[in-house]
Motif scaffolding. Structure first.
Motif, PDB file in Angstrom:
ATOM      1  N   MET A   1     -16.695  -9.842 -65.715  1.00 55.43           N
ATOM      2  CA  MET A   1     -17.779 -10.675 -66.222  1.00 55.43           C
ATOM      3  C   MET A   1     -17.366 -12.133 -66.383  1.00 55.43           C
ATOM      4  SD  MET A   1     -20.033  -8.437 -68.923  1.00 55.43           S
ATOM      5  CE  MET A   1     -18.707  -8.165 -70.094  1.00 55.43           C
ATOM      6  N   ASP A   2     -16.082 -12.436 -66.274  1.00 55.29           N
ATOM      7  CA  ASP A   2     -15.616 -13.816 -66.422  1.00 55.29           C
ATOM      8  C   ASP A   2     -15.765 -14.628 -65.140  1.00 55.29           C
ATOM      9  OD1 ASP A   2     -14.961 -13.587 -69.101  1.00 55.29           O
ATOM     10  OD2 ASP A   2     -12.924 -12.889 -68.685  1.00 55.29           O
ATOM     11  N   LEU A   3     -16.220 -14.007 -64.069  1.00 56.36           N
ATOM     12  CA  LEU A   3     -16.493 -14.713 -62.818  1.00 56.36           C
ATOM     13  C   LEU A   3     -17.984 -14.658 -62.521  1.00 56.36           C
ATOM     14  CD1 LEU A   3     -13.613 -13.453 -60.478  1.00 56.36           C
ATOM     15  CD2 LEU A   3     -13.846 -15.738 -61.466  1.00 56.36           C
ATOM     16  N   PRO A   4     -18.540 -15.732 -61.938  1.00 54.26           N
ATOM     17  CA  PRO A   4     -19.953 -15.684 -61.542  1.00 54.26           C
ATOM     18  C   PRO A   4     -20.210 -14.536 -60.575  1.00 54.26           C
ATOM     19  CG  PRO A   4     -19.117 -17.935 -61.420  1.00 54.26           C
ATOM     20  CD  PRO A   4     -17.928 -17.042 -61.648  1.00 54.26           C
ATOM     21  N   CYS A   5     -21.409 -14.032 -60.599  1.00 47.13           N
ATOM     22  CA  CYS A   5     -21.760 -12.905 -59.746  1.00 47.13           C
ATOM     23  C   CYS A   5     -21.488 -13.220 -58.277  1.00 47.13           C
ATOM     24  CB  CYS A   5     -23.239 -12.566 -59.933  1.00 47.13           C
ATOM     25  SG  CYS A   5     -23.774 -11.117 -59.021  1.00 47.13           S
ATOM     26  N   GLY A   6     -20.721 -12.332 -57.626  1.00 53.36           N
ATOM     27  CA  GLY A   6     -20.430 -12.485 -56.206  1.00 53.36           C
ATOM     28  C   GLY A   6     -19.191 -13.284 -55.883  1.00 53.36           C
ATOM     29  N   VAL A   7     -18.483 -13.788 -56.908  1.00 57.28           N
ATOM     30  CA  VAL A   7     -17.241 -14.541 -56.691  1.00 57.28           C
ATOM     31  C   VAL A   7     -16.055 -13.599 -56.860  1.00 57.28           C
ATOM     32  CG1 VAL A   7     -15.785 -16.422 -57.544  1.00 57.28           C
ATOM     33  CG2 VAL A   7     -18.268 -16.719 -57.420  1.00 57.28           C
ATOM     34  N   LEU A   8     -15.067 -13.724 -55.989  1.00 54.99           N
ATOM     35  CA  LEU A   8     -13.877 -12.870 -56.014  1.00 54.99           C
ATOM     36  C   LEU A   8     -12.625 -13.697 -56.287  1.00 54.99           C
ATOM     37  CD1 LEU A   8     -14.594 -10.766 -52.781  1.00 54.99           C
ATOM     38  CD2 LEU A   8     -15.301 -10.251 -55.117  1.00 54.99           C
ATOM     39  N   ARG A   9     -11.600 -13.027 -56.796  1.00 55.95           N
ATOM     40  CA  ARG A   9     -10.288 -13.646 -56.968  1.00 55.95           C
ATOM     41  C   ARG A   9      -9.217 -12.603 -56.671  1.00 55.95           C
ATOM     42  NH1 ARG A   9     -12.550 -17.841 -57.249  1.00 55.95           N
ATOM     43  NH2 ARG A   9     -12.221 -19.589 -58.694  1.00 55.95           N
ATOM     44  N   LEU A  10      -8.121 -13.048 -56.052  1.00 53.61           N
ATOM     45  CA  LEU A  10      -6.996 -12.180 -55.740  1.00 53.61           C
ATOM     46  C   LEU A  10      -5.752 -12.719 -56.435  1.00 53.61           C
ATOM     47  CD1 LEU A  10      -6.148  -9.721 -53.974  1.00 53.61           C
ATOM     48  CD2 LEU A  10      -5.629 -11.349 -52.150  1.00 53.61           C
ATOM     49  N   HIS A  11      -5.139 -11.904 -57.301  1.00 57.81           N
ATOM     50  CA  HIS A  11      -3.958 -12.321 -58.056  1.00 57.81           C
ATOM     51  C   HIS A  11      -2.836 -11.287 -57.901  1.00 57.81           C
ATOM     52  CE1 HIS A  11      -6.337 -15.431 -59.999  1.00 57.81           C
ATOM     53  NE2 HIS A  11      -7.216 -14.524 -60.385  1.00 57.81           N
ATOM     54  N   GLN A  12      -1.596 -11.755 -57.988  1.00 59.65           N
ATOM     55  CA  GLN A  12      -0.447 -10.859 -57.838  1.00 59.65           C
ATOM     56  C   GLN A  12      -0.059 -10.141 -59.120  1.00 59.65           C
ATOM     57  OE1 GLN A  12       2.318 -13.657 -55.527  1.00 59.65           O
ATOM     58  NE2 GLN A  12       2.750 -11.681 -54.606  1.00 59.65           N
ATOM     59  N   ARG A  13      -0.466 -10.651 -60.270  1.00 59.00           N
ATOM     60  CA  ARG A  13      -0.093 -10.028 -61.547  1.00 59.00           C
ATOM     61  C   ARG A  13      -1.027 -10.536 -62.637  1.00 59.00           C
ATOM     62  NH1 ARG A  13       3.524 -13.613 -59.963  1.00 59.00           N
ATOM     63  NH2 ARG A  13       4.863 -11.970 -59.146  1.00 59.00           N
ATOM     64  N   GLY A  14      -0.907  -9.997 -63.834  1.00 58.51           N
ATOM     65  CA  GLY A  14      -1.725 -10.458 -64.949  1.00 58.51           C
ATOM     66  C   GLY A  14      -1.878  -9.389 -66.009  1.00 58.51           C
ATOM     67  N   GLY A  15      -2.695  -9.682 -67.028  1.00 59.74           N
ATOM     68  CA  GLY A  15      -2.949  -8.733 -68.095  1.00 59.74           C
ATOM     69  C   GLY A  15      -4.205  -7.929 -67.828  1.00 59.74           C
ATOM     70  N   HIS A  16      -4.738  -7.285 -68.879  1.00 64.11           N
ATOM     71  CA  HIS A  16      -5.932  -6.467 -68.697  1.00 64.11           C
ATOM     72  C   HIS A  16      -7.216  -7.233 -68.952  1.00 64.11           C
ATOM     73  CE1 HIS A  16      -6.225  -6.238 -73.059  1.00 64.11           C
ATOM     74  NE2 HIS A  16      -4.981  -5.768 -73.120  1.00 64.11           N
TER      75      HIS A  16
END
Length: 227
Positions: free
Chosen positions: A118-133
């Motif tokens: 829900m922290d990204l606008p609808c239809g936007v994607l992000r690819l990350h190598q690591r992070g939290g929950h």
């Protein structure tokens, strides 16, 4: 929705514990998606939409059940692909993802988890190598079943924020309207393409190129309403 992939010189044939058949392979890629198995919660099952789109593009079917997930396998080029759709509740997704990673001996730094965000606008994607929950209960469960290890990748699928004072839980129970559905359908195809790219270019190059394009898309969609 969870995606995981493993760099390994060996591929273990599924369902052969005790007398495993080991085949030499250049690289193994397993994809797991977190999502609600119940169709009446469309926003929470957008991860399943992603895996279905990818499976259809590669001609892969979910022919078995393994570790509480619908499971399929195929090839993208020379890369073996495993696909899994956990059938647990969202906040218990790790009960499927953890055992699958252990069964196939997947290094977690070669794992990608895809999920609604829900922290990204609808239809936007992000690819990350690591992070939290990020307060996502499904992702929290995955981390718990990876014994607290957060060194795995994430494909975040933006579903937008609820309008006004709407309860986020109620928002997740809603179906996508026509505008949001169009954005999600475009995002699914973009997700399919970046997953293909991962199999040939690796994580760093794929994420750099992909996130740059998605950043511009983020700015466009953040100024547009879907309601």
């Amino acid at each position: 929705m969870v995606i995981s992939f493993a760099h390994s010189p060996l591929l273990l044939q599924p369902f052969s514990k005790g007398s495993s058949i080991i085949l030499p392979q250049p690289q193994a890629l397993a994809l797991h998606w977190l999502g609600k198995p119940r169709p009446e919660i469309p926003r929470n099952k957008v991860g399943f939409d992603m895996i279905d789109a990818f499976a259809e593009s590669q001609g892969i079917s979910f022919s078995t059940v393994h570790c509480k997930a619908f499971f399929g396998q195929g090839m993208v080029g020379n890369t073996p692909i495993f696909l899994a759709k956990p059938q647990t509740y969202m906040n218990l997704s790790g009960e499927s993802t953890g055992p699958l990673a252990e069964y196939y001996k997947l290094p977690l730094n070669r794992v990608v988890v895809a999920f609604d965000d829900m922290d990204l606008p609808c239809g936007v994607l992000r690819l990350h190598q690591r992070g939290g929950h990020g307060c996502h209960n499904g992702l929290r469960s995955v981390i718990d079943h990876f014994h607290g290890n957060k060194e795995f990748g994430r494909l975040r699928i933006g579903i937008g924020r609820p309008p006004g004072q709407m309860d986020p839980k109620a928002f997740l129970l809603q179906k996508f309207n026509a505008t949001a559905r169009e954005r999600i359908d475009v995002a699914l195809q973009e997700g399919v393409e970046v997953l293909r790219l991962l199999t040939s270019k690796g994580f760093t190059e794929s994420a750099t190129r992909f996130n740059t394009n998605q950043k511009f898309k983020h700015h466009r969609h953040a100024t547009m309403s879907e309601f």
